[in-house]
Design a protein around this motif. Structure first.
Motif, PDB file in Angstrom:
ATOM      1  N   SER A 116       0.834  -1.203   0.000  1.00  0.00           N
ATOM      2  CA  SER A 116       0.000   0.000   0.000  1.00  0.00           C
ATOM      3  C   SER A 116       0.869   1.253   0.000  1.00  0.00           C
ATOM      4  O   SER A 116       0.531   2.242  -0.655  1.00  0.00           O
TER       5      SER A 116
ATOM      6  N   LEU B  85       2.198   1.667  -3.567  1.00  0.00           N
ATOM      7  CA  LEU B  85       1.165   2.139  -4.500  1.00  0.00           C
ATOM      8  C   LEU B  85       0.807   3.597  -4.224  1.00  0.00           C
ATOM      9  O   LEU B  85       0.486   4.349  -5.137  1.00  0.00           O
TER      10      LEU B  85
ATOM     11  N   LEU C   6       8.332   1.023 -10.071  1.00  0.00           N
ATOM     12  CA  LEU C   6       6.980   1.235  -9.549  1.00  0.00           C
ATOM     13  C   LEU C   6       5.958   0.558 -10.453  1.00  0.00           C
ATOM     14  O   LEU C   6       5.058  -0.146  -9.971  1.00  0.00           O
ATOM     15  N   GLY C   7       6.123   0.737 -11.740  1.00  0.00           N
ATOM     16  CA  GLY C   7       5.202   0.092 -12.678  1.00  0.00           C
ATOM     17  C   GLY C   7       5.305  -1.417 -12.611  1.00  0.00           C
ATOM     18  O   GLY C   7       4.303  -2.123 -12.726  1.00  0.00           O
TER      19      GLY C   7
ATOM     20  N   ARG D  67       3.505  -2.566  -9.550  1.00  0.00           N
ATOM     21  CA  ARG D  67       2.062  -2.448  -9.776  1.00  0.00           C
ATOM     22  C   ARG D  67       1.537  -3.637 -10.572  1.00  0.00           C
ATOM     23  O   ARG D  67       0.510  -4.226 -10.236  1.00  0.00           O
ATOM     24  N   ASP D  68       2.253  -3.981 -11.638  1.00  0.00           N
ATOM     25  CA  ASP D  68       1.833  -5.126 -12.439  1.00  0.00           C
ATOM     26  C   ASP D  68       1.884  -6.418 -11.618  1.00  0.00           C
ATOM     27  O   ASP D  68       1.048  -7.310 -11.795  1.00  0.00           O
TER      28      ASP D  68
ATOM     29  N   GLU E 199      -1.165  -6.739  -9.411  1.00  0.00           N
ATOM     30  CA  GLU E 199      -2.334  -7.136 -10.198  1.00  0.00           C
ATOM     31  C   GLU E 199      -2.273  -8.623 -10.527  1.00  0.00           C
ATOM     32  O   GLU E 199      -3.279  -9.326 -10.489  1.00  0.00           O
TER      33      GLU E 199
END
Lengths: 245, 245
Positions: A125, A128, A139-140, A143-144, A147
């Motif tokens: 958290s 993000l 960061l990306g 994030r992936d 998911e």
DNA sequence: CCAAAAGTGTTATGTCTACACCCATGA
DNA sequence: TCATGGGTGTAGACATAACACTTTTGG
């Protein structure tokens, strides 16, 4: 396109493998980050990784990097989830990285042991929300990875990787609740898991209750059916944007 | 691991992008293959692809390769599904390839137009059965692509990419039946799709029946709800190996 | 009129959800 | 004995599947 294919004149790239290591402690999902010791992005947090060697496969490279970082031999449950190759993602050269995801338990002591560089288990958290700045395009990538985890615990046995060798229903339920950010009915959760053989195997042992008392929970081991999908599924198409009802 | 990170001394790789192009014609799922004109694997079938350029992203490289091969501008629905880097997968040098998947309709005329090299729409069943030999590790890549398609038509709007701008319920149902290898009840299929707004939009037009007659079917356009998953789902955990019932 | 394909209705069956209720433990 | 959390029962809502039936076309 036919004339392009000249093996003596191809653009060279560096190929790296990055491993997003996730774990759950104190009820929150966390990711293992290491602090960079050199430029660029010196002092910033990043996900562990390194160069692929020409003599190894991508999976082997990921396994090797994971071992070098944590000392853990995670032969299974190391899943590739993306490749990243934007120009300029590394300011020094052209780097294409293949990203892997793995889930560990009890990574706390391991992370503390890697004293060569600083390491920490950061709540996802926070990542993000942008509380911690990550180097490169990490960061990306994280994030992936999140998911992917949200999907994988539904369609594969990833949920059991978060808990120990033996676990209670509450332990397992907490995994789903933390990752999906939902609240699940304990009674129905139990029924879904026990409904079919193969998900969990009762050990006969009991966990001792917490300090506030309560009935001791049964302890289970993970069964063999998780390879083909988990027993718990996300609520039936609730709160889909644009839907009628 | 810290001492390894020397930018001046990293193993160089060639990075390529391969695109698995799928379509449906005559009721069967097909993949676009090109015949190789040079060694290695000269004369064998392969999936189209080429080198990534340092100035473009991976997605851009995939889009460019697709355009160069078929002339189609498929800005959307071009999804990355895997990276392949086994040593020796290309006998000439170290190559890591990023594999993409896209779905086209009416690719028949396009494929015939690329006369530089031979191109064909091969049924995926033939590829899986080994009737056609593929160069490099492309058989494994196609296998992974099929598996991805089977999942994507359930959780994303990929099914509508197989049909035209307007389509009948039978057209759409045929996509699911061909890819999943199942038989779906036409009545229940229809109900699931029209149950909620957003899946399909009636155009008011009718398709003219086949030579044997029959009631003309309504023609629909794809709605906007497919981005968040399709209305049709695989039968409820039937025939899972190891299950109880 | 007949065959064929599209579309509608109906009913049995299964699954999910909410919540009431009982059980076992620590303090 | 009370509070706390684990585990069971159950009735209603909801979703799915099977199939009979009606509609609309070409021959």
């Amino acid at each position: 396109m036919p004339g392009d294919y000249d093996p003596s004149r191809f653009p060279p790239f560096a190929v790296t493998v990055d491993v997003v290591i996730m774990t759950m402690s104190e009820g929150v999902l966390r990711v293992l980050l290491v602090r960079r010791g050199e430029a660029p992005y010196k002092g910033m947090w990043a996900i562990p990784g390194g160069f692929k060697r020409p003599t190894e496969t991508l999976d082997e490279a990921a396994r090797r990097e994971l071992f070098e970082e944590t000392g853990v031999e995670a032969a299974s449950q190391l899943t590739q989830f993306g490749a990243y190759g934007d120009p300029g993602r590394d300011p020094r050269m052209n780097v294409v990285t293949i990203a892997y995801l793995t889930v560990l338990r009890d990574v706390g002591a391991i992370a503390a042991g890697t004293d060569a560089v600083d390491a920490a288990l950061v709540p996802v958290s926070d990542v993000l929300r942008g509380t911690v700045d990550l180097a490169f395009d990490h960061l990306g990538i994280v994030r992936d990875a999140i998911e992917r985890v949200r999907v994988e615990i539904e369609v594969s046995g990833l949920a059991t990787a978060f808990v120990g060798g033996t676990f209670t229903m509450a332990d397992l339920r907490a995994v789903y609740e933390a990752i999906w950010g939902v609240q699940l009915d304990a009674a129905n959760f139990r029924r879904s898991v026990v409904a079919e053989d193969g998900w969990v195997i009762p050990t006969g042992q009991r966990a001792r209750p917490g300090p506030a008392g309560g009935r001791p929970a049964e302890l289970y081991r993970a069964g063999h059916a998780w390879d083909h999908g988990g027993p718990i599924h996300r609520g039936p198409r609730t709160e889909r944007e644009g839907g009628k009802r």
